[in-house]
Design a protein around this motif. Structure first.
Motif, short mmCIF file in Angstrom:
data_model
loop_
_atom_site.label_atom_id
_atom_site.label_comp_id
_atom_site.label_asym_id
_atom_site.label_seq_id
_atom_site.Cartn_x
_atom_site.Cartn_y
_atom_site.Cartn_z
N ILE A 106 -6.02 5.05 -8.83
CA ILE A 106 -5.00 5.91 -9.34
C ILE A 106 -4.68 5.23 -10.61
CG2 ILE A 106 -3.19 4.81 -8.20
CD1 ILE A 106 -1.93 7.57 -7.90
N GLU A 107 -4.43 3.77 -10.82
CA GLU A 107 -4.27 3.08 -12.10
C GLU A 107 -5.31 3.51 -13.14
OE1 GLU A 107 -1.87 1.22 -13.12
OE2 GLU A 107 -0.87 1.30 -11.23
N SER B 214 0.87 -1.37 0.10
CA SER B 214 0.10 0.03 -0.03
C SER B 214 0.65 1.07 -0.08
CB SER B 214 -0.79 -0.06 1.11
OG SER B 214 -0.40 0.27 2.34
N SER C 213 2.64 5.07 -1.00
CA SER C 213 3.20 5.50 -2.31
C SER C 213 4.02 4.57 -3.16
CB SER C 213 3.96 6.86 -1.94
OG SER C 213 3.14 7.82 -1.32
N THR D 272 3.99 6.45 -6.65
CA THR D 272 3.92 8.26 -6.51
C THR D 272 5.07 8.41 -5.29
OG1 THR D 272 2.08 7.97 -4.91
CG2 THR D 272 1.54 8.24 -7.18
N HIS E 260 -8.14 1.89 -3.65
CA HIS E 260 -7.23 3.11 -4.02
C HIS E 260 -6.10 2.88 -5.09
CE1 HIS E 260 -8.11 4.65 0.42
NE2 HIS E 260 -8.68 5.57 -0.49
N LEU E 261 -5.72 1.56 -5.14
CA LEU E 261 -4.82 1.45 -6.17
C LEU E 261 -5.28 1.34 -7.51
CD1 LEU E 261 -2.30 -1.49 -4.59
CD2 LEU E 261 -1.86 1.00 -4.87
N ARG F 190 1.53 10.34 -12.86
CA ARG F 190 2.28 10.16 -11.51
C ARG F 190 3.40 10.63 -11.22
NH1 ARG F 190 1.35 3.44 -11.63
NH2 ARG F 190 2.87 3.72 -13.12
N LYS G 143 1.62 2.73 -5.22
CA LYS G 143 0.94 3.77 -6.33
C LYS G 143 2.20 4.31 -7.33
CE LYS G 143 -2.30 5.33 -2.98
NZ LYS G 143 -2.72 6.54 -2.12
N LYS H 113 -3.97 7.05 -14.25
CA LYS H 113 -2.69 6.75 -15.04
C LYS H 113 -2.95 6.12 -16.34
CE LYS H 113 1.13 4.57 -15.98
NZ LYS H 113 1.39 3.31 -16.78
N GLU I 283 -2.30 14.05 -4.14
CA GLU I 283 -2.84 12.90 -5.22
C GLU I 283 -4.24 13.04 -5.67
OE1 GLU I 283 -2.44 8.97 -3.74
OE2 GLU I 283 -0.30 9.17 -3.27
#
Length: 332
Positions: free
Chosen positions: A171-172, A59, A61, A66, A167-168, A183, A64, A175, A211
């Motif tokens: 952001i995926e 989990s 940053s 980032t 959460h992943l 990112r 992710k 991205k 983010e």
């Protein structure tokens, strides 16, 4: 603008590569150590069916992509969410952390000494002696909900419903639409905030808030334009302009996993809702003083960039950008 070519996208991209991004080999080593820890714990779970540690998920940053490179050797390099089966989320935090620390010690056996384990108020920190890497194992109280939903224990001791997996995925998805610049823009903004806090320790702006501001601007654009993830100076200006013009008073809601009607309204000065939990304002606890301080700082930074854009020499432009990113800019 006159001096824009002095610090353009390519200059910022090179700076990110050389000074902000975690170097490829180091990132690979972080993931290897995290995977090793997960595998050791998962093997232990398999050998102890009555074990109350259900599963582990990378989990934070690092997961992710980032994360930014460390400064001064402090803080955690990576996070692992440890899902613990509980009857309900009311169990005491200190009890959970003490139990989790003992389990981590059992897993590593005699390969580590007591000093390698350092519990904080919300995680068990494990230092890897060979690399110096520090991994925070963060307990998530799991009651059997789908999509890896569970109750994260925050540093303040509050239990907040979350999902590492969602959460992943959040952001995926963005991205995937925006490309790698998405990112890297987040990492540059995190580097700006870190440098800003060096000069003003009272400035508050957590990484997750950065983010989510970028996610919001990717979703809706700013001033009739999409977020310019392939033009970092322009994108940074857009984010700063958003902060200044809205004063961070406009609520931000994401509807990937719930509807806007699900959001629990609050009177907090800044309201940015966790994309996984409509009851969690990630800026909860920020005061009106914090909001004004962040907005004023964004305005000062925007003014600096405007001046830099009209600089008549490269030296002058670089000096102004160093106010954002510190003396190592442009990091050539």
């Amino acid at each position: 603008m006159a001096g824009e070519s002095y610090v353009d996208h390519e200059v910022l991209k090179a700076f990110a590569k050389n000074k902000v991004n975690v170097p490829k080999e180091e990132a690979k080593e972080r993931r290897r150590q995290v995977n090793y820890l997960r595998e050791r714990l998962e093997d232990y779970i398999a050998a102890h069916p009555d074990f109350d540690l259900v599963k582990l998920r990378a989990s934070g940053s690092t997961a992710k992509h980032t994360a930014i490179r460390r400064r001064g050797g402090t803080g955690s390099d990576a996070d692992v969410a440890a899902y613990l089966r509980v009857g309900g989320p009311d169990i005491g935090v200190s009890t959970v952390l003490a139990w989790l620390e003992e389990r981590c010690k059992e897993v590593y056996g005699k390969t580590k000494v007591a000093g390698d384990f350092k519990p904080s108020d919300h995680a068990v920190g494990i230092t890897m002696r060979g690399s110096g890497l520090k991994i925070d194992v963060v307990p998530v109280l799991y009651t059997g909900e789908p999509d890896d939903r569970g109750y994260l224990v925050t540093s303040g001791g509050t239990k907040v419903l979350t999902s590492v997996t969602l959460h992943l995925r959040f952001i995926e998805k963005r991205k995937g639409e925006a490309g790698d610049g998405y990112r890297e823009l987040i990492r540059l903004l995190k580097a700006w905030i870190r440098e800003s806090k060096e000069g003003d320790p009272e400035l508050r702006c957590k990484s997750f808030l950065i983010e989510l501001l970028v996610a919001h601007l990717w979703d809706v654009g700013w001033n009739g334009k999409p977020l310019q993830v392939d033009d970092y100076p322009q994108a940074i200006e857009q984010v700063l302009s958003y902060i200044v013009r809205t004063g961070l008073k406009t609520p931000i809601v994401f509807t990937d996993y719930y509807t806007a009607d699900d959001v629990r309204t609050t009177t907090d000065p800044i309201r940015v809702w966790d994309p996984v939990n409509p009851e969690n304002n990630v800026a909860r606890g920020y005061t009106e003083f914090d909001r004004q301080r962040l907005v004023n700082h964004a305005k000062a930074t925007l003014d600096t960039l405007t001046t830099a854009a009209y600089a008549t020499t490269k030296s002058e432009a670089l000096d102004l950008w160093r106010e954002l990113f510190g003396p190592t800019f442009p990091g050539e």
